[in-house]
Design a protein around this motif. Structure first.
Motif, short mmCIF file in Angstrom:
data_model
loop_
_atom_site.label_atom_id
_atom_site.label_comp_id
_atom_site.label_asym_id
_atom_site.label_seq_id
_atom_site.Cartn_x
_atom_site.Cartn_y
_atom_site.Cartn_z
N TRP A 317 0.81 -1.22 0.00
CA TRP A 317 0.00 0.00 0.00
C TRP A 317 0.84 1.27 0.00
CZ3 TRP A 317 1.53 2.14 4.52
CH2 TRP A 317 1.79 1.32 5.62
N GLY A 318 2.11 1.18 0.28
CA GLY A 318 2.96 2.37 0.23
C GLY A 318 3.91 2.31 -0.94
N GLU A 319 3.38 1.92 -2.11
CA GLU A 319 4.24 1.66 -3.27
C GLU A 319 5.15 2.83 -3.61
OE1 GLU A 319 2.97 -0.72 -6.67
OE2 GLU A 319 0.94 -0.56 -5.85
N GLU A 320 4.67 4.04 -3.38
CA GLU A 320 5.47 5.20 -3.76
C GLU A 320 6.78 5.28 -2.98
OE1 GLU A 320 2.65 6.09 -0.49
OE2 GLU A 320 2.44 5.28 -2.52
N SER A 321 6.82 4.66 -1.80
CA SER A 321 8.03 4.73 -0.98
C SER A 321 8.72 3.37 -0.83
CB SER A 321 7.68 5.26 0.42
OG SER A 321 6.74 4.42 1.06
N LEU A 322 8.19 2.33 -1.48
CA LEU A 322 8.75 0.99 -1.35
C LEU A 322 9.64 0.64 -2.54
CD1 LEU A 322 5.64 -1.06 -0.13
CD2 LEU A 322 7.55 -0.24 1.26
N GLY A 323 10.77 0.02 -2.26
CA GLY A 323 11.59 -0.53 -3.32
C GLY A 323 11.01 -1.85 -3.80
N GLU A 324 11.58 -2.41 -4.86
CA GLU A 324 11.05 -3.64 -5.43
C GLU A 324 11.09 -4.78 -4.42
OE1 GLU A 324 9.46 -4.16 -8.32
OE2 GLU A 324 9.53 -1.98 -8.41
N ARG A 325 12.16 -4.88 -3.65
CA ARG A 325 12.26 -5.94 -2.66
C ARG A 325 11.17 -5.81 -1.59
NH1 ARG A 325 16.89 -8.83 -1.17
NH2 ARG A 325 16.73 -9.91 0.85
N LYS A 327 8.28 -4.26 -1.90
CA LYS A 327 6.98 -4.55 -2.51
C LYS A 327 6.74 -6.05 -2.57
CE LYS A 327 6.85 -0.49 -5.56
NZ LYS A 327 6.87 -0.06 -6.99
N TYR A 328 7.78 -6.78 -2.91
CA TYR A 328 7.68 -8.24 -2.99
C TYR A 328 7.35 -8.83 -1.62
CZ TYR A 328 9.22 -13.06 -4.02
OH TYR A 328 9.28 -14.42 -4.18
N VAL A 329 8.05 -8.36 -0.59
CA VAL A 329 7.79 -8.83 0.77
C VAL A 329 6.35 -8.50 1.20
CG1 VAL A 329 8.40 -8.49 3.21
CG2 VAL A 329 10.21 -8.73 1.50
N ALA A 330 5.91 -7.28 0.90
CA ALA A 330 4.55 -6.86 1.28
C ALA A 330 3.49 -7.69 0.57
CB ALA A 330 4.36 -5.38 0.96
N GLU A 331 3.74 -8.02 -0.70
CA GLU A 331 2.79 -8.85 -1.45
C GLU A 331 2.73 -10.26 -0.87
OE1 GLU A 331 -0.10 -9.92 -3.27
OE2 GLU A 331 0.54 -7.96 -4.01
N LYS A 370 -7.24 -7.32 -0.68
CA LYS A 370 -7.01 -7.28 -2.13
C LYS A 370 -7.14 -5.87 -2.69
CE LYS A 370 -8.35 -12.07 -3.06
NZ LYS A 370 -9.35 -12.97 -3.70
N ASN A 371 -8.05 -5.09 -2.10
CA ASN A 371 -8.26 -3.73 -2.58
C ASN A 371 -7.58 -2.68 -1.72
OD1 ASN A 371 -10.22 -4.17 -4.89
ND2 ASN A 371 -11.31 -5.23 -3.25
N LEU A 372 -6.75 -3.13 -0.76
CA LEU A 372 -5.97 -2.25 0.10
C LEU A 372 -6.84 -1.16 0.73
CD1 LEU A 372 -2.77 -1.83 -2.14
CD2 LEU A 372 -3.11 -3.38 -0.20
N ARG A 373 -7.99 -1.58 1.28
CA ARG A 373 -8.91 -0.61 1.89
C ARG A 373 -8.39 -0.12 3.24
NH1 ARG A 373 -13.12 -0.66 -1.44
NH2 ARG A 373 -13.72 -2.62 -2.49
N ARG A 374 -7.51 -0.90 3.89
CA ARG A 374 -6.87 -0.47 5.12
C ARG A 374 -5.36 -0.63 4.98
NH1 ARG A 374 -8.83 0.39 9.95
NH2 ARG A 374 -6.89 1.59 9.92
N ARG A 375 -4.63 0.34 5.49
CA ARG A 375 -3.17 0.24 5.49
C ARG A 375 -2.73 -0.38 6.81
NH1 ARG A 375 -0.30 5.21 2.32
NH2 ARG A 375 -1.45 4.97 0.36
N LEU A 376 -2.37 -1.65 6.73
CA LEU A 376 -2.10 -2.42 7.93
C LEU A 376 -0.67 -2.95 7.96
CD1 LEU A 376 -5.37 -4.58 7.94
CD2 LEU A 376 -4.95 -2.51 9.29
#
Length: 395
Positions: A317-325, A327-331, A370-376
């Protein structure tokens, strides 16, 4: 999101592609070097699922569970094993035959996702890699040894076995490990319940790993005493446990209980219900945050103890500040939690929740994530201890 998941699924399909079993290997692997087996003498026991399936497994609401402990109540990761070894009270899997007829594929996949997520987040397998490498340095008098408590699908033990080919790796769990392929020759898996004690392993290991096992341990403080007895001087213990409390993007605990509250989270609601159901079976599930204190209170045992918190977002949910690694961990974290809703379904049904209620929660949680309605965030509590060395001993 689809691209991320696709690449991850491909990773797990190909990881051991070169290690397929050949026809000549479909037999019981013998341990020709007796020094490799730190457990008591074993004998051969033929396991035929048609006869012995019910002794090891039970089916609850359509999922397979271990049949040896009432504390751990998540689905098992079991394959049919045609040949295992029985000694003492534990079973040693020879990894000779694999068949998916008894597996619980969804839980197996979830544990693989979780392993990959934590490995990427930690940038490795250990909280104190320097201390681990020191403890596992080749020795003239004994073979360095590693114990993985709650080995699950076997991923951590297999990775460690490949990383330290000179060391002996033992993974124990309530049921046989769900292996993709023949394990390396220095790696084996045993069936045992640590709640019965670890007397057979005293002074046998240089590293003990316990990850996401607290819900299956009746008395975690007593378990730490057993771990200390298992470790050799200078040995390393590490524990990693997830917190069932969800946190917002400012790392504040989600406390809203009303669905009308803008801070309400379905993920938190289902997590707390799962926590309550697990706690009713045993108090160990809340051990994570207390482990650092318990380690410190073990006066004279450890020369060093430490703790670390891993904050992992549920979804990118914070893609603008996340690197690729990241993002992968968050997914991977998102996929782990989504799949967990299915894993805890039998537990919640057994605890008395209505099927319609669980279906509603599952639907709302999956929509929320799935829709990132909450940033958790999920908080992972990490702890370690290095056993005191004998005076004058320097590695």
């Amino acid at each position: 999101m689809a691209a991320t998941i696709s690449s991850h699924d491909r990773y797990f399909r190909d990881e051991y592609a070169d290690d397929e079993l050949t026809g000549d290997e479909l037999g019981v692997r013998e341990f020709s070097d007796g020094s490799r087996c730190s457990s008591p003498t074993w004998s051969v026991y033929s396991y035929e699922s048609s006869v012995d399936h019910q002794r090891m497994l039970r089916e609850i609401h359509g999922r397979s569970f271990n049949n040896t402990s009432e504390y751990y109540m998540l689905p098992g990761q079991f394959h049919k094993i045609r040949s295992i070894r029985l000694y003492g009270r534990g079973w040693l899997t020879s990894a000779a035959f694999f068949d998916t007829s008894l597996a619980d594929p969804p839980e197996h996949c979830r544990l693989d996702l979780q392993h990959e997520m934590l490995k990427k987040k930690m940038n490795g397998l250990f909280l104190r890699p320097d201390a681990v490498h020191r403890a596992l340095a080749p020795k003239q008098t004994e073979i360095p040894s590693i114990l993985d408590v709650g080995a699950g699908s076997g991923c951590w033990a297999l990775d460690v076995g490949k990383l330290f080919p000179h060391a002996d790796v033992v993974g124990i769990d309530l049921a046989p490990a769900n292996l993709k392929s023949q394990p390396p020759p220095n790696c084996r898996f045993e069936c045992d319940d640590v709640n019965l004690g670890l007397d057979q392993y005293h002074d046998c290991f240089d590293v003990v790993n316990a990850r996401c096992v607290s819900s299956g341990i009746a008395d975690y403080r007593a378990f730490l005493d057993d771990v200390a007895q298992c470790l050799r001087p200078g040995g390393v213990f590490q524990s990693i446990e997830a917190d069932f409390q969800m946190y917002d993007e400012q790392f504040r605990a989600i406390t809203a209980r009303s669905e009308d509250d803008p801070e309400f989270s379905w993920t938190q609601k289902m997590a707390l219900a799962s926590l309550s159901a697990m706690e009713a079976r045993g108090p160990g599930v809340r051990a994570g945050p207390q482990i650092p204190k318990w380690l410190k209170d073990m006066e004279g045992v450890w020369e060093e103890t430490g703790e670390k918190v891993l904050w992992i977002p549920i979804g990118p949910w914070g893609e603008e500040s996340l690197g690729e690694r990241s993002k992968y961990v968050a997914e991977l974290m998102r996929q782990d939690v989504i799949r967990f809703t299915s894993s805890v379904r039998p537990l919640l049904l057994t605890a008395g929740y209505f099927e319609e209620t669980i279906d509603l929660w599952t639907e709302r949680v999956q929509d929320e994530l799935k829709n990132l309605r909450r940033r958790l965030y999920i908080r992972w509590n990490c702890s370690w201890g290095i056993k005191r060395r004998k005076p004058g001993v320097v590695f």
